[in-house]
Design a protein around this motif. Structure first.
Motif, PDB file in Angstrom:
ATOM      1  N   THR A 166       0.894 -15.301  -8.922  1.00  0.00           N
ATOM      2  CA  THR A 166       0.281 -15.067 -10.132  1.00  0.00           C
ATOM      3  C   THR A 166      -1.093 -14.278  -9.545  1.00  0.00           C
ATOM      4  OG1 THR A 166      -0.784 -17.087 -10.366  1.00  0.00           O
ATOM      5  CG2 THR A 166       1.163 -16.757 -11.547  1.00  0.00           C
ATOM      6  N   LEU A 167      -1.369 -14.348  -8.394  1.00  0.00           N
ATOM      7  CA  LEU A 167      -2.817 -13.842  -7.948  1.00  0.00           C
ATOM      8  C   LEU A 167      -2.507 -13.007  -6.573  1.00  0.00           C
ATOM      9  CD1 LEU A 167      -4.971 -16.913  -7.570  1.00  0.00           C
ATOM     10  CD2 LEU A 167      -5.370 -14.877  -9.028  1.00  0.00           C
ATOM     11  N   TRP A 168      -2.955 -11.680  -6.858  1.00  0.00           N
ATOM     12  CA  TRP A 168      -3.040 -10.743  -5.735  1.00  0.00           C
ATOM     13  C   TRP A 168      -4.458 -10.331  -5.470  1.00  0.00           C
ATOM     14  CZ3 TRP A 168      -4.611  -5.670  -5.131  1.00  0.00           C
ATOM     15  CH2 TRP A 168      -3.959  -4.701  -4.217  1.00  0.00           C
ATOM     16  N   THR A 169      -4.682  -9.977  -4.127  1.00  0.00           N
ATOM     17  CA  THR A 169      -6.159  -9.476  -3.832  1.00  0.00           C
ATOM     18  C   THR A 169      -5.989  -8.156  -2.845  1.00  0.00           C
ATOM     19  OG1 THR A 169      -6.087 -10.993  -2.114  1.00  0.00           O
ATOM     20  CG2 THR A 169      -7.112 -11.862  -3.894  1.00  0.00           C
ATOM     21  N   GLY A 170      -6.895  -7.416  -3.323  1.00  0.00           N
ATOM     22  CA  GLY A 170      -6.959  -6.073  -2.513  1.00  0.00           C
ATOM     23  C   GLY A 170      -8.396  -5.778  -2.081  1.00  0.00           C
ATOM     24  N   ILE A 171      -8.567  -5.555  -0.611  1.00  0.00           N
ATOM     25  CA  ILE A 171      -9.886  -5.381  -0.267  1.00  0.00           C
ATOM     26  C   ILE A 171     -10.021  -3.823  -0.234  1.00  0.00           C
ATOM     27  CG2 ILE A 171     -11.570  -5.602   1.565  1.00  0.00           C
ATOM     28  CD1 ILE A 171     -10.066  -8.268   2.412  1.00  0.00           C
ATOM     29  N   ILE A 172     -10.797  -3.243  -1.110  1.00  0.00           N
ATOM     30  CA  ILE A 172     -10.829  -1.569  -1.076  1.00  0.00           C
ATOM     31  C   ILE A 172     -12.239  -1.534  -1.727  1.00  0.00           C
ATOM     32  CG2 ILE A 172      -8.429  -1.186  -1.367  1.00  0.00           C
ATOM     33  CD1 ILE A 172      -9.393  -0.004  -4.398  1.00  0.00           C
ATOM     34  N   ASP A 173     -12.886  -0.114  -1.373  1.00  0.00           N
ATOM     35  CA  ASP A 173     -13.765   0.329  -1.917  1.00  0.00           C
ATOM     36  C   ASP A 173     -13.634   1.163  -3.163  1.00  0.00           C
ATOM     37  OD1 ASP A 173     -15.946   2.095  -2.897  1.00  0.00           O
ATOM     38  OD2 ASP A 173     -16.513   2.644  -0.588  1.00  0.00           O
ATOM     39  N   VAL A 174     -13.867   0.825  -4.483  1.00  0.00           N
ATOM     40  CA  VAL A 174     -13.406   1.745  -5.741  1.00  0.00           C
ATOM     41  C   VAL A 174     -13.589   3.032  -5.664  1.00  0.00           C
ATOM     42  CG1 VAL A 174     -12.969  -0.537  -7.026  1.00  0.00           C
ATOM     43  CG2 VAL A 174     -15.301   0.903  -7.081  1.00  0.00           C
ATOM     44  N   SER A 175     -14.453   3.323  -4.713  1.00  0.00           N
ATOM     45  CA  SER A 175     -15.053   4.941  -4.719  1.00  0.00           C
ATOM     46  C   SER A 175     -14.369   5.841  -3.595  1.00  0.00           C
ATOM     47  CB  SER A 175     -16.528   5.251  -4.623  1.00  0.00           C
ATOM     48  OG  SER A 175     -16.785   4.861  -3.186  1.00  0.00           O
ATOM     49  N   ASP A 176     -13.311   5.285  -3.184  1.00  0.00           N
ATOM     50  CA  ASP A 176     -12.440   5.823  -2.083  1.00  0.00           C
ATOM     51  C   ASP A 176     -10.915   6.034  -2.947  1.00  0.00           C
ATOM     52  OD1 ASP A 176     -10.482   6.250  -0.232  1.00  0.00           O
ATOM     53  OD2 ASP A 176     -11.333   4.680   1.293  1.00  0.00           O
ATOM     54  N   GLU A 177     -10.785   7.420  -3.138  1.00  0.00           N
ATOM     55  CA  GLU A 177      -9.546   7.858  -3.893  1.00  0.00           C
ATOM     56  C   GLU A 177      -8.382   7.408  -3.383  1.00  0.00           C
ATOM     57  OE1 GLU A 177      -9.606  12.039  -4.795  1.00  0.00           O
ATOM     58  OE2 GLU A 177      -8.047  11.569  -6.542  1.00  0.00           O
ATOM     59  N   ALA A 178      -8.099   7.577  -2.138  1.00  0.00           N
ATOM     60  CA  ALA A 178      -6.886   7.298  -1.362  1.00  0.00           C
ATOM     61  C   ALA A 178      -6.759   5.770  -1.548  1.00  0.00           C
ATOM     62  CB  ALA A 178      -6.926   7.821   0.035  1.00  0.00           C
ATOM     63  N   ALA A 179      -7.687   4.987  -1.360  1.00  0.00           N
ATOM     64  CA  ALA A 179      -7.663   3.577  -1.319  1.00  0.00           C
ATOM     65  C   ALA A 179      -7.251   2.868  -2.825  1.00  0.00           C
ATOM     66  CB  ALA A 179      -9.035   2.937  -1.072  1.00  0.00           C
ATOM     67  N   VAL A 180      -7.807   3.736  -3.838  1.00  0.00           N
ATOM     68  CA  VAL A 180      -7.350   3.317  -5.090  1.00  0.00           C
ATOM     69  C   VAL A 180      -6.052   3.548  -5.341  1.00  0.00           C
ATOM     70  CG1 VAL A 180      -7.850   3.785  -7.614  1.00  0.00           C
ATOM     71  CG2 VAL A 180      -9.749   3.473  -6.222  1.00  0.00           C
ATOM     72  N   GLU A 181      -5.693   4.744  -5.183  1.00  0.00           N
ATOM     73  CA  GLU A 181      -4.156   5.127  -5.269  1.00  0.00           C
ATOM     74  C   GLU A 181      -3.342   4.155  -4.535  1.00  0.00           C
ATOM     75  OE1 GLU A 181      -4.930   9.927  -5.207  1.00  0.00           O
ATOM     76  OE2 GLU A 181      -3.697   9.166  -3.675  1.00  0.00           O
ATOM     77  N   ARG A 182      -3.540   3.751  -3.372  1.00  0.00           N
ATOM     78  CA  ARG A 182      -2.600   2.685  -2.701  1.00  0.00           C
ATOM     79  C   ARG A 182      -2.696   1.374  -3.361  1.00  0.00           C
ATOM     80  NH1 ARG A 182      -4.820   4.678   1.965  1.00  0.00           N
ATOM     81  NH2 ARG A 182      -6.302   2.771   2.236  1.00  0.00           N
ATOM     82  N   CYS A 183      -3.979   0.991  -3.740  1.00  0.00           N
ATOM     83  CA  CYS A 183      -4.302  -0.282  -4.430  1.00  0.00           C
ATOM     84  C   CYS A 183      -3.246  -0.334  -5.670  1.00  0.00           C
ATOM     85  CB  CYS A 183      -5.520  -0.384  -4.838  1.00  0.00           C
ATOM     86  SG  CYS A 183      -5.903  -1.842  -5.952  1.00  0.00           S
ATOM     87  N   VAL A 184      -3.316   0.641  -6.660  1.00  0.00           N
ATOM     88  CA  VAL A 184      -2.749   0.625  -7.916  1.00  0.00           C
ATOM     89  C   VAL A 184      -0.992   0.474  -7.649  1.00  0.00           C
ATOM     90  CG1 VAL A 184      -2.045   1.708  -9.880  1.00  0.00           C
ATOM     91  CG2 VAL A 184      -4.516   1.744  -9.320  1.00  0.00           C
ATOM     92  N   SER A 185      -0.697   1.442  -6.570  1.00  0.00           N
ATOM     93  CA  SER A 185       0.822   1.316  -6.182  1.00  0.00           C
ATOM     94  C   SER A 185       1.201  -0.163  -5.886  1.00  0.00           C
ATOM     95  CB  SER A 185       0.990   2.425  -5.288  1.00  0.00           C
ATOM     96  OG  SER A 185       1.909   2.236  -4.262  1.00  0.00           O
ATOM     97  N   ASP A 186       0.342  -0.679  -4.897  1.00  0.00           N
ATOM     98  CA  ASP A 186       0.724  -2.019  -4.159  1.00  0.00           C
ATOM     99  C   ASP A 186       0.637  -2.879  -5.685  1.00  0.00           C
ATOM    100  OD1 ASP A 186       0.876  -1.051  -1.874  1.00  0.00           O
ATOM    101  OD2 ASP A 186      -1.143  -1.742  -1.197  1.00  0.00           O
ATOM    102  N   VAL A 187      -0.125  -3.017  -6.518  1.00  0.00           N
ATOM    103  CA  VAL A 187      -0.210  -3.968  -7.695  1.00  0.00           C
ATOM    104  C   VAL A 187       0.981  -3.667  -8.626  1.00  0.00           C
ATOM    105  CG1 VAL A 187      -1.564  -4.555  -9.896  1.00  0.00           C
ATOM    106  CG2 VAL A 187      -2.640  -4.036  -7.571  1.00  0.00           C
ATOM    107  N   ILE A 188       1.363  -2.398  -8.809  1.00  0.00           N
ATOM    108  CA  ILE A 188       2.801  -2.054  -9.566  1.00  0.00           C
ATOM    109  C   ILE A 188       3.874  -2.582  -8.635  1.00  0.00           C
ATOM    110  CG2 ILE A 188       4.126  -0.429 -10.063  1.00  0.00           C
ATOM    111  CD1 ILE A 188       2.124  -0.858 -12.126  1.00  0.00           C
ATOM    112  N   LYS A 189       3.704  -2.522  -7.288  1.00  0.00           N
ATOM    113  CA  LYS A 189       5.057  -3.365  -6.448  1.00  0.00           C
ATOM    114  C   LYS A 189       4.881  -4.697  -6.620  1.00  0.00           C
ATOM    115  CE  LYS A 189       5.487   0.355  -2.773  1.00  0.00           C
ATOM    116  NZ  LYS A 189       4.080   0.501  -1.839  1.00  0.00           N
ATOM    117  N   ALA A 190       3.664  -5.254  -6.692  1.00  0.00           N
ATOM    118  CA  ALA A 190       3.722  -6.780  -6.795  1.00  0.00           C
ATOM    119  C   ALA A 190       3.917  -7.363  -8.234  1.00  0.00           C
ATOM    120  CB  ALA A 190       2.247  -7.593  -6.181  1.00  0.00           C
ATOM    121  N   PHE A 191       3.575  -6.717  -9.370  1.00  0.00           N
ATOM    122  CA  PHE A 191       3.737  -7.368 -10.609  1.00  0.00           C
ATOM    123  C   PHE A 191       4.576  -6.583 -11.682  1.00  0.00           C
ATOM    124  CE2 PHE A 191      -0.623  -9.301  -9.533  1.00  0.00           C
ATOM    125  CZ  PHE A 191      -0.074 -10.660  -9.616  1.00  0.00           C
ATOM    126  N   GLY A 192       4.864  -5.147 -11.238  1.00  0.00           N
ATOM    127  CA  GLY A 192       5.776  -4.325 -12.092  1.00  0.00           C
ATOM    128  C   GLY A 192       4.880  -3.911 -13.269  1.00  0.00           C
TER     129      GLY A 192
END
Ligand code: NAD
Ligand code: ADP
Length: 267
Positions: free
Chosen positions: A62-88
């Motif tokens: 129920t808990l996922w964590t991601g260490i990113i800088d929200v102003s980094d476009e590539a990191a945001v793209e990866r982060c959202v895709s990882d959250v979708i993989k984790a939770f759908g």
């Protein structure tokens, strides 16, 4: 339990208002994707959620964590895709990460600091919305809550880059509410007044060590500064179905600060 079976992505979840929001949504049943550029901060937030729930919530699924800088476009793209993989899915997005930058007048403003503040506080939420909204569109709806500031409505609290970034975020809230309304995606903002958090620690330390504690929050009609939990409650409301017909709005949560002209001699 307004967030039972819902997934919420919260940025700036490693401290202050973001941590209080994570705890509030967890207590109301949400599965959480917690994002911050501070891994230590995220660990403390996860520990707090586990303690709140005494082991009944906050398990690893129920808990996922991601260490990113929200102003980094590539990191945001990866982060959202990882959250979708984790939770759908992502039902709620809280764009809360922010920095205050230096409190300098425009004549002393460095261009790089200006761009850093605008990058985190304004481009960060845009990048998150750009990447999360397509998933909400595919799901048939969602709710986005941006943490703006009273400094985006008036100025004088924070430096000029901070105020400009938060005013921009309030307009981004309206603009994206227009872009996304027909997909049943609501976009709103909260505008906190003075809240005791990591960001305002220097303000509180200065006041407390200079016999000015009584001034903290003294310009608010409630005559006090606010707590992170009081902002989290408003964010949770706007993110929930209780706010099902509210979109494109920026709600001050400021003890009456922006309602008042603070005229001398009136208190
Ligand atoms: P805080 O410093 O305690 O928390 C901000 C969190 O955001 C921190 O954990 C920090 O590591 C994280 N963060 C900052 N930049 C980031 C980035 N680029 N990428 C990822 N994470 C990042 O401060 P807070 O007061 O809880 O701030 C939360 C939000 O509330 C901010 O947007 C802030 O502007 C807003 N706000 C705060 C106040 C106040 O008085 N505290 C008033 C109005 C608005
Ligand atoms: P006063 O301005 O009389 O010292 P206030 O209670 O109005 O008292 O504000 C205390 C301080 O907190 C002010 O210096 C203000 O600039 C600062 N402050 C308010 N909001 C923020 C914020 N979002 N970030 C940083 N500082 C803030």
């Amino acid at each position: 339990m307004r967030f039972q079976d819902r997934v919420a992505l919260i940025t700036g979840a490693g401290s202050g208002i973001g941590r209080a929001t994570a705890r509030r949504l967890a207590a109301e049943g949400a599965r959480l994707a917690l994002v911050d550029w501070s891994g230590d901060g995220l660990e403390d937030t996860v520990a707090a959620i586990r303690q709140d729930s005494a082991g009944t919530a906050g398990a690893d699924d129920t808990l996922w964590t991601g260490i990113i800088d929200v102003s980094d476009e590539a990191a945001v793209e990866r982060c959202v895709s990882d959250v979708i993989k984790a939770f759908g899915r992502i039902d709620v997005l809280c764009n809360n990460a922010g920095i205050s930058g230096g409190h300098l007048p425009v004549t002393e403003q460095s261009t790089s600091e200006w761009q850093r503040v605008l990058g985190v506080n304004l481009a960060g939420p845009m990048l998150m919305i750009k990447n999360v909204a397509p998933h909400m569109q595919a799901q048939g709806g969602g709710a986005i809550v941006n943490t703006a500031s009273v400094a985006g409505i008036r100025s004088g609290a924070g430096g000029n880059a901070y105020s400009a970034s938060k005013a921009g975020l309030i307009n981004l809230t309206m603009t994206t509410a227009c872009d996304l309304g027909s997909y049943s995606i609501r976009v709103n903002a909260v505008c906190p007044g003075l809240i005791e958090t990591g960001m305002t620690r220097p303000v509180f330390e200065y006041a407390r060590s200079n016999d000015k504690e009584h001034k903290l929050g003294s310009r608010c009609e409630l005559r006090r500064y606010g707590r992170p939990e009081e902002i989290a409650a408003a964010i949770a409301f706007l993110a929930s179905d209780d706010a099902s017909y509210i979109t494109g709005q920026a709600l001050p949560v400021d003890g009456g600060n922006t309602a008042s002209l603070n005229m001398p001699g009136m208190k």
